[in-house]
Design a protein around this motif. Structure first.
Motif, PDB file in Angstrom:
ATOM      1  N   VAL A 546       0.722  -1.408  -0.382  1.00 49.62           N
ATOM      2  CA  VAL A 546       0.091  -0.166  -0.146  1.00 49.62           C
ATOM      3  C   VAL A 546       0.996   1.535   0.221  1.00 49.62           C
ATOM      4  CG1 VAL A 546      -1.824   1.283   1.093  1.00 49.62           C
ATOM      5  CG2 VAL A 546      -1.799  -1.293   1.264  1.00 49.62           C
ATOM      6  N   GLU A 547       0.352   2.198  -0.940  1.00 49.17           N
ATOM      7  CA  GLU A 547       1.334   3.096  -1.361  1.00 49.17           C
ATOM      8  C   GLU A 547       1.509   4.509   0.299  1.00 49.17           C
ATOM      9  OE1 GLU A 547       2.897   5.516  -4.466  1.00 49.17           O
ATOM     10  OE2 GLU A 547       0.786   6.120  -4.134  1.00 49.17           O
ATOM     11  N   VAL A 548       2.279   5.194   0.692  1.00 47.36           N
ATOM     12  CA  VAL A 548       1.954   6.128   1.550  1.00 47.36           C
ATOM     13  C   VAL A 548       2.483   7.321   1.275  1.00 47.36           C
ATOM     14  CG1 VAL A 548       3.005   6.471   4.342  1.00 47.36           C
ATOM     15  CG2 VAL A 548       2.342   3.385   3.587  1.00 47.36           C
ATOM     16  N   LEU A 549       1.990   8.162   1.514  1.00 48.25           N
ATOM     17  CA  LEU A 549       2.431   9.827   0.955  1.00 48.25           C
ATOM     18  C   LEU A 549       2.371  10.508   2.191  1.00 48.25           C
ATOM     19  CD1 LEU A 549      -0.443   8.343  -1.430  1.00 48.25           C
ATOM     20  CD2 LEU A 549       0.941  10.408  -2.533  1.00 48.25           C
ATOM     21  N   VAL A 550       3.760  11.267   1.915  1.00 46.93           N
ATOM     22  CA  VAL A 550       3.812  12.551   3.576  1.00 46.93           C
ATOM     23  C   VAL A 550       3.938  13.811   2.731  1.00 46.93           C
ATOM     24  CG1 VAL A 550       5.855  13.366   4.211  1.00 46.93           C
ATOM     25  CG2 VAL A 550       5.437  10.300   4.562  1.00 46.93           C
ATOM     26  N   LEU A 579      -2.742   7.487   3.279  1.00 46.55           N
ATOM     27  CA  LEU A 579      -2.531   5.654   2.722  1.00 46.55           C
ATOM     28  C   LEU A 579      -3.390   6.131   1.758  1.00 46.55           C
ATOM     29  CD1 LEU A 579      -3.266   3.272   5.300  1.00 46.55           C
ATOM     30  CD2 LEU A 579      -1.478   3.923   4.843  1.00 46.55           C
ATOM     31  N   GLU A 580      -2.384   5.489   0.181  1.00 50.87           N
ATOM     32  CA  GLU A 580      -3.120   5.729  -0.740  1.00 50.87           C
ATOM     33  C   GLU A 580      -5.207   4.606  -0.752  1.00 50.87           C
ATOM     34  OE1 GLU A 580      -5.090   7.314  -3.280  1.00 50.87           O
ATOM     35  OE2 GLU A 580      -3.198   7.743  -3.456  1.00 50.87           O
ATOM     36  N   ILE A 581      -5.937   5.371  -0.520  1.00 50.26           N
ATOM     37  CA  ILE A 581      -6.900   4.449  -0.050  1.00 50.26           C
ATOM     38  C   ILE A 581      -7.513   3.819  -1.176  1.00 50.26           C
ATOM     39  CG2 ILE A 581      -7.681   6.057   1.675  1.00 50.26           C
ATOM     40  CD1 ILE A 581     -10.185   7.111   0.234  1.00 50.26           C
ATOM     41  N   GLY A 582      -7.187   4.149  -2.082  1.00 51.38           N
ATOM     42  CA  GLY A 582      -7.530   3.445  -3.730  1.00 51.38           C
ATOM     43  C   GLY A 582      -7.210   2.027  -4.262  1.00 51.38           C
ATOM     44  N   GLU A 583      -5.329   1.610  -3.418  1.00 52.27           N
ATOM     45  CA  GLU A 583      -5.578   0.798  -3.481  1.00 52.27           C
ATOM     46  C   GLU A 583      -5.578  -0.776  -2.585  1.00 52.27           C
ATOM     47  OE1 GLU A 583      -1.320   1.694  -3.363  1.00 52.27           O
ATOM     48  OE2 GLU A 583      -1.516   2.474  -5.310  1.00 52.27           O
ATOM     49  N   LEU A 584      -6.298   0.368  -1.236  1.00 47.38           N
ATOM     50  CA  LEU A 584      -6.883  -1.151   0.138  1.00 47.38           C
ATOM     51  C   LEU A 584      -8.188  -1.613  -0.853  1.00 47.38           C
ATOM     52  CD1 LEU A 584      -6.722   1.774   2.898  1.00 47.38           C
ATOM     53  CD2 LEU A 584      -5.536  -0.263   2.453  1.00 47.38           C
ATOM     54  N   PRO A 585      -8.394  -2.995  -0.052  1.00 52.63           N
ATOM     55  CA  PRO A 585      -9.013  -3.531  -0.720  1.00 52.63           C
ATOM     56  C   PRO A 585     -10.488  -2.933  -0.578  1.00 52.63           C
ATOM     57  CG  PRO A 585      -8.095  -5.016   0.116  1.00 52.63           C
ATOM     58  CD  PRO A 585      -7.583  -3.527   0.183  1.00 52.63           C
ATOM     59  N   MET A 586     -12.437  -3.051  -0.799  1.00 53.49           N
ATOM     60  CA  MET A 586     -13.210  -2.637  -0.750  1.00 53.49           C
ATOM     61  C   MET A 586     -13.852  -2.884  -0.089  1.00 53.49           C
ATOM     62  SD  MET A 586     -15.284  -2.568  -5.498  1.00 53.49           S
ATOM     63  CE  MET A 586     -16.462  -1.695  -4.320  1.00 53.49           C
ATOM     64  N   ASP A 587     -13.713  -3.885   0.992  1.00 53.84           N
ATOM     65  CA  ASP A 587     -14.014  -4.947   2.890  1.00 53.84           C
ATOM     66  C   ASP A 587     -13.172  -3.984   3.012  1.00 53.84           C
ATOM     67  OD1 ASP A 587     -12.166  -6.401   1.807  1.00 53.84           O
ATOM     68  OD2 ASP A 587     -13.366  -8.206   2.675  1.00 53.84           O
ATOM     69  N   THR A 588     -12.422  -3.074   3.052  1.00 50.94           N
ATOM     70  CA  THR A 588     -11.223  -2.180   4.657  1.00 50.94           C
ATOM     71  C   THR A 588     -12.576  -1.649   5.113  1.00 50.94           C
ATOM     72  OG1 THR A 588     -10.274  -2.678   2.770  1.00 50.94           O
ATOM     73  CG2 THR A 588      -9.598  -1.528   4.813  1.00 50.94           C
ATOM     74  N   ALA A 589     -11.860  -1.864   6.350  1.00 47.85           N
ATOM     75  CA  ALA A 589     -13.169  -1.022   7.118  1.00 47.85           C
ATOM     76  C   ALA A 589     -12.136   0.395   7.710  1.00 47.85           C
ATOM     77  CB  ALA A 589     -13.453  -1.423   8.344  1.00 47.85           C
ATOM     78  N   ILE A 590     -12.019   1.436   7.788  1.00 48.01           N
ATOM     79  CA  ILE A 590     -11.096   2.321   7.418  1.00 48.01           C
ATOM     80  C   ILE A 590     -11.453   3.849   8.920  1.00 48.01           C
ATOM     81  CG2 ILE A 590      -9.613   4.707   6.657  1.00 48.01           C
ATOM     82  CD1 ILE A 590     -10.482   3.248   3.881  1.00 48.01           C
ATOM     83  N   GLY A 591     -10.760   3.538   9.590  1.00 45.30           N
ATOM     84  CA  GLY A 591     -11.122   4.450  11.065  1.00 45.30           C
ATOM     85  C   GLY A 591     -10.650   5.542  10.268  1.00 45.30           C
ATOM     86  N   THR A 592      -9.402   6.069  10.410  1.00 44.98           N
ATOM     87  CA  THR A 592      -8.328   7.366   8.851  1.00 44.98           C
ATOM     88  C   THR A 592      -7.738   6.672   8.201  1.00 44.98           C
ATOM     89  OG1 THR A 592      -7.907   9.038   9.789  1.00 44.98           O
ATOM     90  CG2 THR A 592      -6.807   7.542  11.912  1.00 44.98           C
TER      91      THR A 592
END
Length: 698
Positions: A546-550, A579-592
């Protein structure tokens, strides 16, 4: 007092107007805006939140150099190896670190200790304590000194958003509710609605030098009021009441980089700078050694719209006698027009101070000056002059000139020259044309004439922030029998490798440089590119690649365990890690998906993102007669609190499922229970059903 209650006699306030219309039984009171409660605004934004105390961890930075040259007239070859190591450990109690210089091959192998110290930053007090090797303060007339001992003093770098020099402020008065537009040097910085009454805007953000603040106030009737305030800001000044001080004592470090433990005389210093007013900063400095003492004082004065004057004097006492020092300087900096500065320092024959070796006389006179002139589109010109009259060696006198001209949005022409007036006659002139081909690639051509004309062309591509490659190609002649150089740089998440080759005057040279770091944090060891002033470790449990951006720049990707190292974070500043949320699976629960990291200097911080896989499924429920479960029914996973509403056609999307699940549906006080099983490696968000919900009626 009237009838036991306090009253205010309005006619006691000058300017208050009272009118009574007896026919309409109306009382009108007109009160000047000055009597309203004042509105106070800050034009500078608030600083970052307090830094997070670092957990226990450590780091090792390394730079390894190998070089080899062949083809000299004797037919021999030379090779050398040099390594620079920086090792440290950190915790909430500070940072312990040490540097090492390692040499081998062509020279006598050796390992030399560089700086070793324990440092504790106190950002809430803008102070730093250092025990071990340090570099001392210098002030107006002092000399920086490397020593081993203790240093405790102000460190404004622990609060980098805090502006230490005085900032201009604007005051005004709004008769009606208004809107103010604040312009700094013609650029709109802030728009703010204001209620009626007096107001003040303090700490207007400006850059150093001479400029102008303009405040435009528009009220409800469209009337405008313009306030113009010229200013001169200088980083040499301190705000009124602000203190910058340091106390230092220890032993002078001799032969730094040549010897590990060569310490000499015991020294102690105390320096105190205070903003006496916003236009006057005072300084006192004391130096003491066993056989000599030096004390001095100075002042920095701002002359509105003109510039800054600096003056200082010092007295010394030693076995050679009493000595004196005098210093004076003036600086004027503007963004358009003429900027210049002059500085001069004189000492008596026996004046002495820290930074001079025993018996070494201070220079008789040191003088420098600079002139800068901007011509807009016609370019900018800079002139410089330095002179030093010595007592124990030849004098030095150098003049320099530079001129730059923009030839387009990405191309510039730069002319530079210098001339030594000390009898050696050395001089040089160079003309450089440089152009940025894109955001990372540039080309340049340089013509120099120290004695005979020489041309040089270069093409360079810089390394990206993350993984990638860069290169450099250079050709020069006719001197050096034609010089050719080339290099390629390769970088990934764990190291940077630089390979270079050059040929000049029949000699071939090769060099390899490997740099990187090893970080220890969160109970794990992470290889990384070379760490900067601070670093971070991101943990996204269960998610790899997963790509991380600063600060919106790609910085790293998570490994197989969901970890990623961010090698370059800014200490005591807000670093937006996302986090580049587009690279997380669709069934991911994202707190932040975004965290503001504010690390300590030379320390690491752990950033845990609250994201997790949350299996979900679209379930279709029907009644005993085959009709869909009515809309508005609620479905819950047994053992969980969240309820999911049933939509049209009896469909409900349920999240938080596991491989085997027991669910309950409720409708108008009726309930039914059913089971849902999911395949471990099945599709994301599968469609399940129809499932009959027995026992529920319409």
């Amino acid at each position: 007092m009237f009838a036991g209650e306090p009253h205010v006699p309005l006619d006691a306030f000058p300017g208050v107007k009272i009118a009574i219309d007896e026919a309409l039984q109306r009382l009108s009171i007109e009160i000047p805006a000055a009597y309203f409660e004042a509105t106070q605004l800050q034009a500078t934004p608030q600083g970052p939140p307090a830094p997070a105390r670092p957990p226990p961890g450590g780091f090792l930075n390394y730079d390894l150099y190998y070089s080899r040259a062949t083809g000299d007239p004797l037919g021999s070859s030379t090779r050398s190896f040099t390594g620079l190591l920086d090792v440290g450990a950190f915790s909430r109690f500070g940072v312990v670190s040490s540097g090492l210089l390692v040499r081998g091959f062509g020279i006598e192998p050796s390992t030399i200790r560089l700086d070793s110290n324990w440092t504790l930053d106190l950002p809430e007090r803008t102070r730093t304590l250092t025990v071990g090797d340090a570099i001392g303060t210098s002030g107006i007339w002092g000399r920086p000194l490397r020593f081993g001992g203790v240093r405790y003093g102000t460190n404004f770098a622990t609060n980098p958003t805090f502006v230490t020099f005085p900032l201009p402020g604007v005051r005004g008065e709004a008769v009606l509710p208004s809107v103010t537009d604040l312009y700094v040097d013609g650029v709109l910085r802030q728009s703010t609605p204001l209620p009626a009454g007096p107001f003040s805007i303090s700490n207007v953000p400006v850059i150093t030098g001479r400029g102008e603040v303009r405040l435009v106030t528009r009220d409800l009737l469209g009337r405008e009021q313009v306030i113009t305030l010229p200013y001169y800001a200088s980083s040499q000044l301190l705000r009124e009441g602000l203190v910058d001080e340091a106390i230092e004592f220890g032993w002078v470090r001799n032969n730094y980089g040549l010897s590990s433990n060569d310490y000499g005389r015991f020294v102690s210093t105390y320096q105190h700078r205070r903003g006496l007013t916003d236009r006057l900063t005072g300084e006192v400095r004391l130096e003491a050694l066993a056989d000599q003492q030096t004390a001095g004082a100075g002042a920095i004065v701002s002359l509105p719209e003109l510039g800054v004057v600096t003056a200082a004097g010092a007295l010394s006492r030693s076995p050679l006698g009493a000595g004196q020092l005098a210093y004076v300087g003036f600086e004027r900096q503007v963004r358009t027009g003429l900027s210049f500065g002059v500085r001069s320092q004189w000492t008596s024959p026996v004046f002495t101070q820290m930074g001079l070796q025993p018996g070494q006389p201070a220079p008789q006179m040191q003088m420098s000056g600079n002139v800068g002139m901007s011509f807009g589109r016609a370019g900018s010109l800079g002139l410089g002059y330095v002179r030093q009259d010595n007592r124990d060696r030849p004098d030095a006198e150098i003049g320099s000139l530079s001129y730059s001209l923009g030839l387009g949005p990405a191309t510039a022409l730069v002319l530079s020259a210098f001339k030594a007036f000390d009898g050696t006659g050395s001089s040089a002139v160079s003309l450089t044309l440089i152009s940025a081909l894109d955001g990372a690639t540039s080309a340049s051509a340089t013509l120099t004439s120290p004695n005979e004309p020489r041309a040089q062309v270069q093409l360079q591509r810089n390394l990206p922030e993350g993984t990638g490659a860069g290169y450099r190609l250079l050709a020069a002649g006719p001197g050096d029998a034609g010089r050719v150089e080339g290099g390629v740089a390769l970088q990934n998440d764990t190291a940077t490798l630089l390979l270079e080759a050059a040929r000049a005057s029949g000699i071939d040279a090769y060099r390899a440089n490997l740099s990187g770091s090893v970080a220890v944090l969160d109970g794990r060891v992470f290889p990384s590119r070379r760490l900067g002033d601070s670093f971070g470790v991101v943990h996204v449990p269960g998610f790899r690649d997963v790509e991380v951006l600063v600060n919106n720049q790609p910085a790293a990707r998570t490994d197989a365990d969901g970890y990623a190292v961010l090698p370059r974070l800014l200490p005591y500043q807000s670093n937006q890690v996302r986090l580049e949320i587009g690279e997380l699976p669709m069934d991911t629960a994202i707190g932040t998906a975004e965290i503001d990291a504010v690390p300590y200097a030379r320390s690491g911080t752990v950033l845990r993102f609250p994201v997790k896989r949350s299996l979900g499924a679209l379930i279709r429920l029907v009644l005993d007669d085959g009709t869909p479960l009515p809309s508005g029914a609620q479905v819950q996973v047994v053992g969980q609190d969240e309820a999911f509403p049933v939509a049209a056609r009896g469909e409900v999307f349920v999240n938080g499922l596991s491989e085997s699940n027991r669910l309950v549906a409720q409708w108008r006080g009726q309930t039914c229970e059913f089971r849902v099983n999911l395949e471990k490696d099945g599709p994301v968000q599968p469609r399940i059903g129809p499932i009959t919900c027995s026992g529920v009626d319409k």
